[in-house]
Motif scaffolding. Structure first.
Motif, PDB file in Angstrom:
ATOM      1  N   VAL A   1      -4.447   0.412   7.350  1.00 32.09           N
ATOM      2  CA  VAL A   1      -4.472   1.324   6.208  1.00 32.09           C
ATOM      3  C   VAL A   1      -5.747   2.150   6.336  1.00 32.09           C
ATOM      4  O   VAL A   1      -6.820   1.618   6.625  1.00 32.09           O
ATOM      5  N   GLU A   2      -5.607   3.465   6.129  1.00 25.26           N
ATOM      6  CA  GLU A   2      -6.768   4.360   6.123  1.00 25.26           C
ATOM      7  C   GLU A   2      -6.874   4.962   4.725  1.00 25.26           C
ATOM      8  O   GLU A   2      -5.881   5.410   4.159  1.00 25.26           O
ATOM      9  N   TRP A   3      -8.074   4.954   4.181  1.00 23.78           N
ATOM     10  CA  TRP A   3      -8.289   5.488   2.836  1.00 23.78           C
ATOM     11  C   TRP A   3      -9.589   6.263   2.808  1.00 23.78           C
ATOM     12  O   TRP A   3     -10.436   6.127   3.694  1.00 23.78           O
ATOM     13  N   GLU A   4      -9.719   7.107   1.791  1.00 24.86           N
ATOM     14  CA  GLU A   4     -10.971   7.834   1.603  1.00 24.86           C
ATOM     15  C   GLU A   4     -11.565   7.418   0.271  1.00 24.86           C
ATOM     16  O   GLU A   4     -10.841   7.119  -0.683  1.00 24.86           O
TER      17      GLU A   4
ATOM     18  N   PHE B   1       0.855  -1.193   0.000  1.00 23.64           N
ATOM     19  CA  PHE B   1       0.000   0.000   0.000  1.00 23.64           C
ATOM     20  C   PHE B   1       0.887   1.238   0.000  1.00 23.64           C
ATOM     21  O   PHE B   1       1.887   1.288   0.713  1.00 23.64           O
ATOM     22  N   VAL B   2       0.521   2.234  -0.803  1.00 26.35           N
ATOM     23  CA  VAL B   2       1.326   3.437  -0.944  1.00 26.35           C
ATOM     24  C   VAL B   2       0.508   4.649  -0.500  1.00 26.35           C
ATOM     25  O   VAL B   2      -0.553   4.926  -1.076  1.00 26.35           O
ATOM     26  N   GLU B   3       0.993   5.333   0.533  1.00 25.86           N
ATOM     27  CA  GLU B   3       0.309   6.546   0.992  1.00 25.86           C
ATOM     28  C   GLU B   3       0.230   7.556  -0.146  1.00 25.86           C
ATOM     29  O   GLU B   3       1.202   7.758  -0.874  1.00 25.86           O
ATOM     30  N   GLY B   4      -0.930   8.172  -0.301  1.00 25.42           N
ATOM     31  CA  GLY B   4      -1.137   9.164  -1.343  1.00 25.42           C
ATOM     32  C   GLY B   4      -1.566   8.579  -2.681  1.00 25.42           C
ATOM     33  O   GLY B   4      -1.915   9.330  -3.596  1.00 25.42           O
ATOM     34  N   MET B   5      -1.550   7.253  -2.826  1.00 23.63           N
ATOM     35  CA  MET B   5      -1.909   6.607  -4.088  1.00 23.63           C
ATOM     36  C   MET B   5      -3.386   6.832  -4.410  1.00 23.63           C
ATOM     37  O   MET B   5      -4.251   6.594  -3.576  1.00 23.63           O
ATOM     38  N   GLU B   6      -3.629   7.341  -5.612  1.00 21.64           N
ATOM     39  CA  GLU B   6      -5.002   7.493  -6.103  1.00 21.64           C
ATOM     40  C   GLU B   6      -5.516   6.120  -6.529  1.00 21.64           C
ATOM     41  O   GLU B   6      -4.793   5.359  -7.178  1.00 21.64           O
TER      42      GLU B   6
ATOM     43  N   TYR C   1     -10.489  -2.233  -3.641  1.00 25.03           N
ATOM     44  CA  TYR C   1     -10.156  -3.590  -4.059  1.00 25.03           C
ATOM     45  C   TYR C   1      -9.794  -3.687  -5.538  1.00 25.03           C
ATOM     46  O   TYR C   1      -9.099  -4.609  -5.937  1.00 25.03           O
ATOM     47  N   CYS C   2     -10.262  -2.751  -6.364  1.00 24.68           N
ATOM     48  CA  CYS C   2      -9.886  -2.789  -7.778  1.00 24.68           C
ATOM     49  C   CYS C   2      -8.447  -2.318  -7.980  1.00 24.68           C
ATOM     50  O   CYS C   2      -7.815  -2.678  -8.974  1.00 24.68           O
ATOM     51  N   THR C   3      -7.927  -1.527  -7.060  1.00 23.43           N
ATOM     52  CA  THR C   3      -6.524  -1.102  -7.129  1.00 23.43           C
ATOM     53  C   THR C   3      -5.642  -2.020  -6.278  1.00 23.43           C
ATOM     54  O   THR C   3      -4.552  -2.404  -6.704  1.00 23.43           O
TER      55      THR C   3
END
Length: 149
Positions: free
Chosen positions: A124-127, A22-27, A76-78
């Motif tokens: 992991v936290e995501w928006e 997982f990469v922080e900032g990854m769209e 999940y698609c990324t």
């Protein structure tokens, strides 16, 4: 009509994503899908909701949480899920209704906000954003989940 299992991989169906990938900032890749009147009706029946409770200015709306089965689609698609992911928390905000009498074309996207360790566990936290094709926001969320090592 788009069912969630048609657009996102299930745990174990493909190699999952370990924490280190997982990469922080990854769209996250945008994903489009349709929520149809049939999906709304099926959802109402499955959660035993009272459809009469979802009226906005005299028009029948879908329960806002009809979006929940699609919540992890952009993630999940990324980053395909690894076996054993545990959702820790979610903060969801709804902005506009999904109407029960029309097909709503939704675009889901997002971004990885941060990765962190807490008590020896990796999170992991995501928006996520869910919008109509014209960019009218439907819902936004911030989700945190534990990734097993």
């Amino acid at each position: 009509m788009t069912r969630p299992n048609e657009i996102k991989p299930r745990e174990g169906s493909v190699p999952g994503t370990p924490y280190g990938d997982f990469v922080e900032g990854m769209e996250l890749k945008p994903v489009s899908f349709d929520i149809t009147p049939a999906i709304v009706d099926e959802y109402i029946e499955s959660v035993e909701a009272d459809a009469d409770l979802y009226m906005v200015d005299g028009r029948r709306a879908a329960p806002p949480n009809v979006i929940f089965p699609y919540m992890t689609v952009p993630l999940y698609c990324t980053y395909p899920p690894i076996q054993g992911i545990v959702m820790a928390e979610v903060d969801m905000q709804w902005h506009t209704p999904i109407w029960a009498d029309e097909t709503t074309k939704v675009v889901a996207a997002g971004k990885i906000l941060k990765k962190f360790e807490k008590r020896g566990r990796y999170y992991v936290e995501w928006e996520g954003t869910f919008s109509r094709l014209d960019n009218t926001p439907i819902a936004t969320l911030v989700n945190c989940f534990h990734v097993p090592e």
